[in-house]
Design an enzyme around this catalytic site. Structure first.
Site, PDB file in Angstrom:
ATOM      1  N   ASP A  12      41.411  46.916  42.548  1.00  9.68           N
ATOM      2  CA  ASP A  12      42.716  47.214  43.134  1.00  9.68           C
ATOM      3  C   ASP A  12      43.447  48.218  42.246  1.00  9.68           C
ATOM      4  O   ASP A  12      43.628  47.967  41.049  1.00  9.68           O
ATOM      5  CB  ASP A  12      43.553  45.939  43.257  1.00  9.68           C
ATOM      6  N   ASP A  43      40.466  41.021  53.041  1.00 11.40           N
ATOM      7  CA  ASP A  43      40.969  40.834  51.684  1.00 11.40           C
ATOM      8  C   ASP A  43      42.293  40.071  51.687  1.00 11.40           C
ATOM      9  O   ASP A  43      43.259  40.504  52.313  1.00 11.40           O
ATOM     10  CB  ASP A  43      41.166  42.216  51.027  1.00 11.40           C
TER      11      ASP A  43
END
Length: 208
Positions: free
Chosen positions: A31, A171
């Site tokens: 991320d 996700d």
């Protein structure tokens, strides 16, 4: 089912990456946040790039940034399988997707929980993966949004309709209890459920 493990919730990054490298997780989910597109901010690339020292796993890069063009070439230089940008950005989406592809990297679009699936249609010919966010992007440890299940099913129908071979990735809040809502997906991205456990491989097995 492919598994992409996020280290966003890690308290000991080096140790956790080394442990993940001993598992059969398919990807390491990275991320990248700039503090603008989302509130949180991750470490700069000069530190992120050192991940190669601790894992040989392919990277699944999720750019949560306002200007992805500034980041794409850097992250394409790593051991990267996918680079995903957000559909909701006020940038030339097609240009950015083509830039990712020009680096020999598979490209994708991520969509927030409130973004309509149909908005992805113009970009389908370019996409290798579509990341459906099952929480609001930007922070780990959030609860899975149940409405994601119908969204995934809608996306699967759309992909068949347009003869797209793009993979569906999900996700946010992915655990052994929520994976059943994602049966139409191809990739599950899980962070806290795996990283905050004492046995990474068992947790990964539970998700497959």
């Amino acid at each position: 089912m492919l598994i992409s493990t996020s280290f966003l919730s890690s308290k000991n990054l080096v140790q956790d990456l080394r442990k993940l490298d001993q598992t059969d997780t398919d990807f390491i989910h990275m991320d990248v946040m700039d503090g603008k597109f989302v509130k949180n901010k991750t470490m700069p690339f000069k530190e992120m790039r050192n991940i190669y020292k601790y894992t040989s796993k392919r990277l699944d890069v999720h750019l949560m940034v306002q200007n992805p063009e500034k980041y794409i070439l850097d992250y394409a230089s790593l051991n990267t399988e996918y680079i995903v940008i957000h559909l909701e950005l006020d940038v030339d989406i097609e240009k950015n997707l083509k830039l990712i592809k020009s680096c020999g990297i598979q490209c994708g679009l991520a969509i927030r929980p409130d973004t309509e699936i149909k908005e992805i249609v113009p970009y389908l010919p370019l996409l290798d993966v579509i990341l459906v966010m099952s929480v609001e992007p930007g922070a780990g440890g959030q609860a899975f949004l149940r409405k994601t299940e119908s969204k995934i099913k809608e996306l699967r129908v759309l992909l068949k309709e347009y003869h797209s071979h793009a993979k569906i990735s999900v996700d946010g809040g992915i655990t052994d209890l929520t994976k059943g809502y994602c049966s139409e997906s191809d990739i599950l991205v899980s962070g806290s459920y795996i990283i905050n456990s004492n046995d990474f491989q068992t947790r990964i097995n539970n998700l497959r």
